[in-house]
Design a protein around this motif. Structure first.
Motif, short mmCIF file in Angstrom:
data_model
loop_
_atom_site.label_atom_id
_atom_site.label_comp_id
_atom_site.label_asym_id
_atom_site.label_seq_id
_atom_site.Cartn_x
_atom_site.Cartn_y
_atom_site.Cartn_z
N MET A 230 0.85 -1.18 0.00
CA MET A 230 0.00 0.00 0.00
C MET A 230 0.89 1.23 0.00
O MET A 230 1.83 1.33 0.79
CB MET A 230 -0.93 0.02 1.20
CG MET A 230 -1.88 1.22 1.18
SD MET A 230 -3.22 1.10 2.38
CE MET A 230 -4.25 -0.14 1.60
N LEU A 231 0.59 2.16 -0.90
CA LEU A 231 1.31 3.41 -1.00
C LEU A 231 0.44 4.51 -0.41
O LEU A 231 -0.64 4.81 -0.91
CB LEU A 231 1.64 3.73 -2.47
CG LEU A 231 2.45 5.00 -2.70
CD1 LEU A 231 3.85 4.86 -2.11
CD2 LEU A 231 2.52 5.31 -4.19
N PHE A 232 0.90 5.09 0.70
CA PHE A 232 0.22 6.20 1.35
C PHE A 232 0.77 7.49 0.76
O PHE A 232 1.93 7.82 0.97
CB PHE A 232 0.47 6.18 2.86
CG PHE A 232 -0.18 5.03 3.58
CD1 PHE A 232 -1.35 5.21 4.29
CD2 PHE A 232 0.39 3.77 3.53
CE1 PHE A 232 -1.94 4.15 4.96
CE2 PHE A 232 -0.19 2.70 4.20
CZ PHE A 232 -1.37 2.89 4.91
N ASP A 233 -0.04 8.21 0.00
CA ASP A 233 0.36 9.46 -0.64
C ASP A 233 -0.19 10.62 0.19
O ASP A 233 -1.40 10.76 0.33
CB ASP A 233 -0.17 9.50 -2.07
CG ASP A 233 0.16 10.80 -2.79
OD1 ASP A 233 0.96 11.61 -2.25
OD2 ASP A 233 -0.37 11.00 -3.89
N PHE A 234 0.70 11.45 0.72
CA PHE A 234 0.29 12.60 1.53
C PHE A 234 0.20 13.88 0.70
O PHE A 234 -0.01 14.96 1.26
CB PHE A 234 1.23 12.75 2.72
CG PHE A 234 1.12 11.58 3.67
CD1 PHE A 234 0.16 11.57 4.66
CD2 PHE A 234 1.94 10.47 3.52
CE1 PHE A 234 0.02 10.47 5.51
CE2 PHE A 234 1.82 9.38 4.37
CZ PHE A 234 0.85 9.38 5.36
N ASN A 235 0.36 13.76 -0.62
CA ASN A 235 0.17 14.83 -1.60
C ASN A 235 1.21 15.95 -1.56
O ASN A 235 1.28 16.74 -2.49
CB ASN A 235 -1.25 15.42 -1.49
CG ASN A 235 -2.30 14.35 -1.69
OD1 ASN A 235 -2.29 13.64 -2.68
ND2 ASN A 235 -3.18 14.19 -0.72
N LYS A 236 1.98 16.06 -0.51
CA LYS A 236 3.08 17.02 -0.40
C LYS A 236 3.96 16.56 0.75
O LYS A 236 3.52 15.80 1.62
CB LYS A 236 2.55 18.43 -0.16
CG LYS A 236 1.82 18.59 1.14
CD LYS A 236 1.29 19.99 1.34
CE LYS A 236 0.56 20.06 2.68
NZ LYS A 236 -0.01 21.34 2.93
N PRO A 237 5.21 17.02 0.79
CA PRO A 237 6.07 16.63 1.92
C PRO A 237 5.47 17.13 3.24
O PRO A 237 5.07 18.29 3.35
CB PRO A 237 7.39 17.34 1.61
CG PRO A 237 7.38 17.54 0.14
CD PRO A 237 5.94 17.80 -0.21
N THR A 238 5.39 16.23 4.19
CA THR A 238 4.80 16.54 5.48
C THR A 238 5.37 15.61 6.55
O THR A 238 5.78 14.51 6.23
CB THR A 238 3.25 16.41 5.39
OG1 THR A 238 2.66 16.91 6.57
CG2 THR A 238 2.82 14.99 5.17
N PRO A 239 5.42 16.06 7.81
CA PRO A 239 5.80 15.12 8.86
C PRO A 239 4.73 14.02 8.95
O PRO A 239 3.53 14.31 8.96
CB PRO A 239 5.79 15.98 10.14
CG PRO A 239 5.90 17.39 9.65
CD PRO A 239 5.21 17.41 8.32
N VAL A 240 5.15 12.78 8.95
CA VAL A 240 4.21 11.65 8.91
C VAL A 240 4.45 10.76 10.14
O VAL A 240 5.58 10.42 10.45
CB VAL A 240 4.39 10.83 7.62
CG1 VAL A 240 3.59 9.54 7.67
CG2 VAL A 240 4.01 11.66 6.41
N PHE A 241 3.36 10.39 10.77
CA PHE A 241 3.40 9.50 11.93
C PHE A 241 2.46 8.34 11.66
O PHE A 241 1.25 8.52 11.55
CB PHE A 241 3.00 10.25 13.20
CG PHE A 241 3.89 11.43 13.47
CD1 PHE A 241 5.05 11.27 14.19
CD2 PHE A 241 3.59 12.68 12.96
CE1 PHE A 241 5.90 12.35 14.42
CE2 PHE A 241 4.42 13.76 13.18
CZ PHE A 241 5.58 13.60 13.92
N MET A 242 3.03 7.13 11.55
CA MET A 242 2.25 5.93 11.26
C MET A 242 2.14 5.11 12.55
O MET A 242 2.91 5.31 13.49
CB MET A 242 2.95 5.10 10.18
CG MET A 242 3.26 5.84 8.90
SD MET A 242 1.82 6.29 7.93
CE MET A 242 1.45 4.72 7.17
N TRP A 243 1.20 4.16 12.56
CA TRP A 243 1.09 3.21 13.66
C TRP A 243 0.48 1.94 13.13
O TRP A 243 0.09 1.85 11.97
CB TRP A 243 0.31 3.79 14.82
CG TRP A 243 -1.15 4.11 14.55
CD1 TRP A 243 -1.82 4.03 13.36
CD2 TRP A 243 -2.10 4.57 15.49
NE1 TRP A 243 -3.13 4.42 13.51
CE2 TRP A 243 -3.33 4.76 14.81
CE3 TRP A 243 -2.05 4.85 16.84
CZ2 TRP A 243 -4.48 5.21 15.45
CZ3 TRP A 243 -3.21 5.29 17.46
CH2 TRP A 243 -4.39 5.48 16.77
#
Length: 158
Positions: free
Chosen positions: A75-88
């Motif tokens: 699965m590719l999670f696209d955040f549409n622009k560079p952003t701090p990302v926190f996954m769990w």
């Protein structure tokens, strides 16, 4: 006769109400798009079929409740622009490898063998454009390293 017409209108009203309550006209209600992407390492190019989570609703759903993931999928999670990302890993029974990717497609961070169901946050030290989730062990098996690239239409390397 009037009584029957009244029942008819009440029935129509109930049907209309049901349709309003359970309709899915929002774009957030759509299912995941799938497409082919590749990961380019020093020695090979690996093709994957991924589902794309490119809005908040799909990103929230992610791979939750999935009990298996095909070997060459993810699965590719696209955040549409560079952003701090926190996954769990909430409600995710699979162990995964997470590849954090910048807007050029360069892998900045790899979290291998995540803990199923964990609420601990997983993040890169800098903003990313996307995160690719694949089955645990994928990065090691295919010798994927930081600095390798992911090729997809969302990155400037495509």
């Amino acid at each position: 006769m009037c009584l029957n017409i009244g029942k008819f209108y009440r029935s129509c009203t109930l049907v209309a109400l049901f349709c309003l309550l359970f309709s899915t006209t929002s774009t957030d209600a759509r299912e995941f798009e799938t497409r082919s992407i590749s990961v380019k390492t020093v020695s090979q190019e690996i093709r994957l079929l991924v589902e794309v989570a490119d809005n908040q609703s799909l990103r929230n759903k992610g791979l939750m409740y999935r009990e298996m993931l095909e070997p060459m999928s993810g699965m590719l999670f696209d955040f549409n622009k560079p952003t701090p990302v926190f996954m769990w890993m909430k409600n995710t029974p699979l162990s995964l490898d997470m590849l954090f990717i910048d807007e050029q497609g360069k892998i900045l961070y790899i979290k291998e063998n995540t803990i199923p169901g964990s609420l601990d946050t997983i993040s890169a030290s800098q903003p990313v454009r996307a995160v690719l989730e694949v089955a645990a062990g994928f990065a090691l098996r295919h010798e994927i390293r930081i600095g390798d690239t992911v090729k997809d239409i969302i990155f400037s390397n495509y």
